[in-house]
Design a protein around this motif. Sequence first.
Motif, PDB file in Angstrom:
ATOM      1  N   ASP A  22     -11.701  15.490  26.470  1.00 33.64           N
ATOM      2  CA  ASP A  22     -10.634  16.465  26.229  1.00 33.64           C
ATOM      3  C   ASP A  22      -9.851  16.743  27.503  1.00 33.64           C
ATOM      4  N   ARG A  24      -9.350  14.808  30.116  1.00 30.82           N
ATOM      5  CA  ARG A  24      -8.477  13.696  30.463  1.00 30.82           C
ATOM      6  C   ARG A  24      -7.250  13.651  29.556  1.00 30.82           C
ATOM      7  N   LEU A  25      -7.448  13.908  28.260  1.00 29.45           N
ATOM      8  CA  LEU A  25      -6.326  13.925  27.333  1.00 29.45           C
ATOM      9  C   LEU A  25      -5.340  15.037  27.678  1.00 29.45           C
ATOM     10  N   THR A  28      -3.166  14.215  30.629  1.00 27.61           N
ATOM     11  CA  THR A  28      -2.101  13.275  30.278  1.00 27.61           C
ATOM     12  C   THR A  28      -0.982  13.979  29.531  1.00 27.61           C
ATOM     13  N   VAL A  29      -1.337  14.830  28.580  1.00 25.29           N
ATOM     14  CA  VAL A  29      -0.331  15.566  27.814  1.00 25.29           C
ATOM     15  C   VAL A  29       0.469  16.491  28.721  1.00 25.29           C
ATOM     16  N   ARG A  48       4.864   9.906  20.250  1.00 22.36           N
ATOM     17  CA  ARG A  48       3.737  10.568  20.927  1.00 22.36           C
ATOM     18  C   ARG A  48       3.493  11.960  20.357  1.00 22.36           C
ATOM     19  N   VAL A  52      -0.229  13.487  19.171  1.00 17.69           N
ATOM     20  CA  VAL A  52      -0.789  14.780  19.579  1.00 17.69           C
ATOM     21  C   VAL A  52      -0.986  15.682  18.358  1.00 17.69           C
ATOM     22  N   VAL A 148     -10.516  11.532  20.117  1.00 20.90           N
ATOM     23  CA  VAL A 148      -9.926  11.905  21.400  1.00 20.90           C
ATOM     24  C   VAL A 148      -9.744  10.678  22.290  1.00 20.90           C
ATOM     25  N   GLU A 149     -10.764   9.842  22.406  1.00 16.54           N
ATOM     26  CA  GLU A 149     -10.686   8.687  23.293  1.00 16.54           C
ATOM     27  C   GLU A 149      -9.671   7.653  22.790  1.00 16.54           C
ATOM     28  N   HIS A 151      -7.063   8.041  20.603  1.00 13.06           N
ATOM     29  CA  HIS A 151      -5.676   8.501  20.558  1.00 13.06           C
ATOM     30  C   HIS A 151      -5.111   8.809  21.941  1.00 13.06           C
ATOM     31  N   HIS A 152      -5.972   9.077  22.910  1.00 12.60           N
ATOM     32  CA  HIS A 152      -5.494   9.185  24.288  1.00 12.60           C
ATOM     33  C   HIS A 152      -4.818   7.880  24.690  1.00 12.60           C
TER      34      HIS A 152
END
Length: 244
Positions: A22, A24-25, A28-29, A48, A52, A148-149, A151-152
């Motif tokens: 979470d 890391r995501l 990035t966001v 994108r 999200v 999460v992994e 879709h990141h």
Amino acid sequence: MPDPQTFPAGARDPRHALADADGRLVRTVDAMSPDEWRAPSLLPGWSRTHVVAHVVLNAEALAGVLDAAARGEQAAMYPSQERRDGDIEALAAATPQELRDRLLASTTAFADALAAVSDEGWRGTFDRTPGARPRPLVDVPDMRWREVELHHLDLGLGATPEGWPADFAAALVGAMVARGPSTTPLRVHATDLDRTWESAPGATTTVRGTAADLGWWLSGRRPVPGAGTGPTSDDGVLPRIEEL
């Protein structure tokens, strides 16, 4: 909470891995510019913002499943596939700030719901949509970890499968092989782990690659720009994989 041994072989307890994924995501966001928010993702037909929005709604849906389990009840993730798709489209129209705030809130809601389920509560099942094949509640933490992994990386902003934790890559391969992603029996061999999985007896072709590359391919994704060479097969032809 369930005993960690109930989670898929090869994976650490995903409840503890989720905080890292979470984080890391979210980083990035947070770094996305307004133009990057509206740009196409790696998923066909989705910007994108769609990615999200989906991650947000998935967290909220799974939190609802766990909230019901904590009360000794059963709830489906989504009222219907059509409602799920429509909600993604609607939320994708929100502003970047609204989506970021919703992402943070949904991440917290899922973590709280996860912590509230007792050992007894994890013995139940849930449906993705009403009437669908029931799934064990104990699958929920690992399902969320995959969302999460994967879709990141779908955001297409530099993250690649090579950046995944090794235990996640192994768990992803195992989960994807178990779901039968191809119409023909598959045997896959992770060269970095010296480990092999089979989707069914009778596989005649072996697909080889790192666990990360195999996991990404088995999820039905196209190669990530700038990533590794990807998996290879004995006969030079990779079986067709259904997108997750």
